[in-house]
Design a protein around this motif. Structure first.
Motif, PDB file in Angstrom:
ATOM      1  N   TRP A 246       8.124  25.847  -9.849  1.00 16.06           N
ATOM      2  CA  TRP A 246       8.284  24.767 -10.821  1.00 16.06           C
ATOM      3  C   TRP A 246       9.714  24.240 -10.755  1.00 16.06           C
ATOM      4  O   TRP A 246      10.664  25.023 -10.611  1.00 16.06           O
ATOM      5  CB  TRP A 246       7.984  25.251 -12.241  1.00 16.06           C
ATOM      6  CG  TRP A 246       6.574  25.690 -12.450  1.00 16.06           C
ATOM      7  CD1 TRP A 246       6.124  26.964 -12.652  1.00 16.06           C
ATOM      8  CD2 TRP A 246       5.408  24.864 -12.464  1.00 16.06           C
ATOM      9  NE1 TRP A 246       4.764  26.990 -12.788  1.00 16.06           N
ATOM     10  CE2 TRP A 246       4.291  25.706 -12.689  1.00 16.06           C
ATOM     11  CE3 TRP A 246       5.188  23.497 -12.317  1.00 16.06           C
ATOM     12  CZ2 TRP A 246       2.988  25.237 -12.763  1.00 16.06           C
ATOM     13  CZ3 TRP A 246       3.895  23.007 -12.388  1.00 16.06           C
ATOM     14  CH2 TRP A 246       2.821  23.864 -12.601  1.00 16.06           C
ATOM     15  N   TYR A 247       9.849  22.920 -10.897  1.00 11.55           N
ATOM     16  CA  TYR A 247      11.170  22.291 -10.940  1.00 11.55           C
ATOM     17  C   TYR A 247      11.296  21.582 -12.283  1.00 11.55           C
ATOM     18  O   TYR A 247      10.399  20.839 -12.693  1.00 11.55           O
ATOM     19  CB  TYR A 247      11.343  21.328  -9.767  1.00 11.55           C
ATOM     20  CG  TYR A 247      11.500  22.077  -8.465  1.00 11.55           C
ATOM     21  CD1 TYR A 247      12.752  22.290  -7.903  1.00 11.55           C
ATOM     22  CD2 TYR A 247      10.382  22.622  -7.815  1.00 11.55           C
ATOM     23  CE1 TYR A 247      12.902  23.001  -6.727  1.00 11.55           C
ATOM     24  CE2 TYR A 247      10.531  23.342  -6.643  1.00 11.55           C
ATOM     25  CZ  TYR A 247      11.784  23.536  -6.105  1.00 11.55           C
ATOM     26  OH  TYR A 247      11.937  24.259  -4.945  1.00 11.55           O
ATOM     27  N   VAL A 248      12.406  21.842 -12.958  1.00 11.65           N
ATOM     28  CA  VAL A 248      12.580  21.403 -14.338  1.00 11.65           C
ATOM     29  C   VAL A 248      13.858  20.577 -14.460  1.00 11.65           C
ATOM     30  O   VAL A 248      14.927  20.996 -14.003  1.00 11.65           O
ATOM     31  CB  VAL A 248      12.658  22.618 -15.293  1.00 11.65           C
ATOM     32  CG1 VAL A 248      12.831  22.161 -16.737  1.00 11.65           C
ATOM     33  CG2 VAL A 248      11.414  23.488 -15.149  1.00 11.65           C
ATOM     34  N   SER A 249      13.734  19.405 -15.075  1.00  5.79           N
ATOM     35  CA  SER A 249      14.904  18.559 -15.344  1.00  5.79           C
ATOM     36  C   SER A 249      15.399  18.807 -16.757  1.00  5.79           C
ATOM     37  O   SER A 249      14.668  19.321 -17.613  1.00  5.79           O
ATOM     38  CB  SER A 249      14.550  17.087 -15.170  1.00  5.79           C
ATOM     39  OG  SER A 249      13.535  16.701 -16.089  1.00  5.79           O
ATOM     40  N   GLN A 250      16.645  18.420 -17.002  1.00  3.32           N
ATOM     41  CA  GLN A 250      17.176  18.558 -18.353  1.00  3.32           C
ATOM     42  C   GLN A 250      18.042  17.354 -18.702  1.00  3.32           C
ATOM     43  O   GLN A 250      18.708  16.775 -17.848  1.00  3.32           O
ATOM     44  CB  GLN A 250      17.961  19.862 -18.529  1.00  3.32           C
ATOM     45  CG  GLN A 250      19.167  20.002 -17.649  1.00  3.32           C
ATOM     46  CD  GLN A 250      19.934  21.291 -17.873  1.00  3.32           C
ATOM     47  OE1 GLN A 250      20.640  21.743 -16.995  1.00  3.32           O
ATOM     48  NE2 GLN A 250      19.821  21.901 -19.018  1.00  3.32           N
ATOM     49  N   ILE A 263      19.011  20.514 -12.189  1.00  4.86           N
ATOM     50  CA  ILE A 263      17.585  20.655 -11.925  1.00  4.86           C
ATOM     51  C   ILE A 263      17.353  22.112 -11.543  1.00  4.86           C
ATOM     52  O   ILE A 263      17.993  22.646 -10.625  1.00  4.86           O
ATOM     53  CB  ILE A 263      17.117  19.700 -10.814  1.00  4.86           C
ATOM     54  CG1 ILE A 263      17.243  18.254 -11.309  1.00  4.86           C
ATOM     55  CG2 ILE A 263      15.675  20.003 -10.406  1.00  4.86           C
ATOM     56  CD1 ILE A 263      16.903  17.220 -10.286  1.00  4.86           C
ATOM     57  N   TRP A 264      16.455  22.740 -12.292  1.00  7.46           N
ATOM     58  CA  TRP A 264      16.229  24.166 -12.158  1.00  7.46           C
ATOM     59  C   TRP A 264      14.966  24.458 -11.359  1.00  7.46           C
ATOM     60  O   TRP A 264      13.950  23.769 -11.487  1.00  7.46           O
ATOM     61  CB  TRP A 264      16.106  24.817 -13.532  1.00  7.46           C
ATOM     62  CG  TRP A 264      17.356  24.702 -14.346  1.00  7.46           C
ATOM     63  CD1 TRP A 264      17.644  23.773 -15.306  1.00  7.46           C
ATOM     64  CD2 TRP A 264      18.504  25.551 -14.265  1.00  7.46           C
ATOM     65  NE1 TRP A 264      18.894  23.984 -15.820  1.00  7.46           N
ATOM     66  CE2 TRP A 264      19.452  25.072 -15.197  1.00  7.46           C
ATOM     67  CE3 TRP A 264      18.814  26.668 -13.490  1.00  7.46           C
ATOM     68  CZ2 TRP A 264      20.687  25.669 -15.392  1.00  7.46           C
ATOM     69  CZ3 TRP A 264      20.051  27.274 -13.672  1.00  7.46           C
ATOM     70  CH2 TRP A 264      20.969  26.768 -14.618  1.00  7.46           C
ATOM     71  N   ALA A 276      19.927  21.905  -7.971  1.00  7.60           N
ATOM     72  CA  ALA A 276      20.970  20.901  -7.771  1.00  7.60           C
ATOM     73  C   ALA A 276      21.710  20.720  -9.087  1.00  7.60           C
ATOM     74  O   ALA A 276      21.130  20.864 -10.175  1.00  7.60           O
ATOM     75  CB  ALA A 276      20.380  19.573  -7.316  1.00  7.60           C
ATOM     76  N   THR A 277      22.975  20.374  -9.008  1.00  5.91           N
ATOM     77  CA  THR A 277      23.807  20.189 -10.192  1.00  5.91           C
ATOM     78  C   THR A 277      24.460  18.810 -10.154  1.00  5.91           C
ATOM     79  O   THR A 277      24.286  18.045  -9.217  1.00  5.91           O
ATOM     80  CB  THR A 277      24.888  21.279 -10.270  1.00  5.91           C
ATOM     81  OG1 THR A 277      25.722  21.185  -9.100  1.00  5.91           O
ATOM     82  CG2 THR A 277      24.271  22.674 -10.347  1.00  5.91           C
ATOM     83  N   GLY A 278      25.232  18.518 -11.210  1.00 10.01           N
ATOM     84  CA  GLY A 278      26.014  17.287 -11.236  1.00 10.01           C
ATOM     85  C   GLY A 278      25.231  16.050 -11.606  1.00 10.01           C
ATOM     86  O   GLY A 278      25.702  14.933 -11.393  1.00 10.01           O
ATOM     87  N   LEU A 279      24.029  16.212 -12.168  1.00 11.65           N
ATOM     88  CA  LEU A 279      23.253  15.059 -12.616  1.00 11.65           C
ATOM     89  C   LEU A 279      23.554  14.773 -14.083  1.00 11.65           C
ATOM     90  O   LEU A 279      24.196  15.569 -14.779  1.00 11.65           O
ATOM     91  CB  LEU A 279      21.754  15.302 -12.413  1.00 11.65           C
ATOM     92  CG  LEU A 279      21.318  15.401 -10.944  1.00 11.65           C
ATOM     93  CD1 LEU A 279      21.164  16.863 -10.531  1.00 11.65           C
ATOM     94  CD2 LEU A 279      20.011  14.665 -10.722  1.00 11.65           C
ATOM     95  N   SER A 284      13.031  12.571 -15.793  1.00  8.63           N
ATOM     96  CA  SER A 284      11.799  12.643 -15.019  1.00  8.63           C
ATOM     97  C   SER A 284      12.083  13.068 -13.582  1.00  8.63           C
ATOM     98  O   SER A 284      13.161  12.796 -13.048  1.00  8.63           O
ATOM     99  CB  SER A 284      11.087  11.288 -15.029  1.00  8.63           C
ATOM    100  OG  SER A 284       9.789  11.390 -14.463  1.00  8.63           O
ATOM    101  N   LEU A 285      11.074  13.723 -12.969  1.00  5.48           N
ATOM    102  CA  LEU A 285      11.163  14.208 -11.605  1.00  5.48           C
ATOM    103  C   LEU A 285       9.882  13.885 -10.848  1.00  5.48           C
ATOM    104  O   LEU A 285       8.802  13.804 -11.445  1.00  5.48           O
ATOM    105  CB  LEU A 285      11.336  15.734 -11.576  1.00  5.48           C
ATOM    106  CG  LEU A 285      12.572  16.362 -12.197  1.00  5.48           C
ATOM    107  CD1 LEU A 285      12.441  17.876 -12.173  1.00  5.48           C
ATOM    108  CD2 LEU A 285      13.826  15.918 -11.478  1.00  5.48           C
TER     109      LEU A 285
END
Length: 360
Positions: A246-250, A263-264, A276-279, A284-285
């Protein structure tokens, strides 16, 4: 979030060449559009959070000096030929304030004419109850059958009380707050991101917790604390990756700092790891057919700087995303089809919401 309108000017191609990823408006007149999805038959559907209402007014949990009200103005719209918008499901709850409505949030098709739909809340069960009968479906997962047998019009039935799960379990151990938004289909049920609960949960076996996202330390002083003040994680979307994880945005809560979103990658039974970091303020993904990950930032410089966001591509291990299309006003949802991305914009505005198509 501040709401407003952005004008669109038309300039002849010989005066100003069209950028390769310039958005094309394919639908307009939407009421606070959020996530969107294609049906198995290829039609595009959009969840509309609505325009709230005038019933059950009570102090807003976000700002007790303003009133949050409820109405049955939430809906799901189908985008047809030449951008024609048809609301195929109406009468769904929409609550909050006119500039921050919460209601229908995300939809996942389960059949040719049926889908599951999250309906947001932004509070606890007592907050929902105070809205009265019109707010009963807030904070739930419902099934919508567009063509039920022996029934005139769509049939909406409750599948799970997602706010009830937050009240029973409270995965992050803080205040009881539920706002179910992003939704994905899973074996035997669904997985959803609860932005209020700071958790990703499953509906299987009466509910379970897939992951809890930790608070995010701030880097700048804010009115509520010095640097290091823990901002809420605010998970917003969940999708299954090509690897089965699973990929999770925040979004990350107040003060919505630029570059604070991660993004986890989540494997059930294991702690989340950073993909990935720095967003910034991701809502949404979506993975494309080549396994590349795209994301929507509702405010590329942070919400306190205004809701001008972007569609970005996210590379594994990156510390900053690649901008595909910037300058989008309050973008929110994302769906991919072929070599195009479809993004909802003006996502907090009644009657001004849009869907734009962006070449990838």
């Amino acid at each position: 979030m501040a709401a407003g309108s952005a004008g669109v000017s038309s300039v002849a191609a010989h005066e100003r060449p069209t950028p390769p990823h310039a958005p094309e408006v394919v639908a307009s007149g939407l009421n606070a559009p959020r996530q969107l999805a294609f049906s198995p038959g290829g039609a595009l559907y959009v969840a509309e959070a609505g325009t709230t209402g005038t019933s059950g007014c009570q102090p807003s949990p976000l700002d007790p000096t303003v009133q949050a009200c409820v109405g049955l103005t939430g809906s799901v719209a189908r985008v047809g030929h030449a951008g024609r918008v048809t609301r195929v499901v109406t009468g769904l709850p929409s609550a909050g304030t006119p500039t921050e409505p919460l209601g229908p949030a995300d939809l996942v098709f389960t059949g040719t004419h049926s889908f599951a739909l999250t309906i947001g809340l932004g509070g606890d069960p007592a907050y929902r109850t105070a809205f009265g009968p019109k707010g009963a479906r807030l904070g739930t997962l419902v099934r919508v059958d567009l063509m039920p047998r022996h029934h005139r019009g769509p049939r909406v039935t409750k599948l799970a009380d997602l706010t009830g799960y937050e009240a029973r379990v409270n995965p992050d151990g803080t205040d009881i707050d539920s706002n179910p938004v992003g939704l994905a289909r899973a074996r035997g049920g669904f997985v959803y991101a609860d932005a209020g609960a700071n958790a990703v949960n499953s509906t299987r076996h009466g509910g379970s917790t897939v992951a809890v996202l930790a608070p995010v330390p701030t880097t700048q002083p804010s009115p509520v604390g010095p640097p290091g003040f823990p901002a809420d994680a605010v998970p917003t979307d969940v999708v299954k990756g090509p690897d089965g994880a699973w990929y999770v945005s925040q979004l990350v809560g107040f003060p919505f700092e630029k570059g604070a979103s991660t993004i986890w990658r989540v494997v059930p039974g294991h702690a989340p790891t950073a993909y990935a970091t720095g967003l910034t303020n991701v809502t949404s993904l979506a993975f494309d057919h080549r396994g590349r990950l795209y994301a929507v930032e509702i405010a590329a410089d942070g919400l306190l700087s205004g809701p001008i966001g972007a569609l970005v591509r996210v590379r594994p291990g990156s510390t900053a995303p690649d901008v595909v299309a910037g300058g989008l006003f309050a973008p929110y949802g994302l769906a991919l089809r072929g070599h195009h991305a479809y993004v909802t914009t003006h996502s907090t505005e009644p009657g001004a919401g849009q869907v734009v198509k962006i070449d990838l």
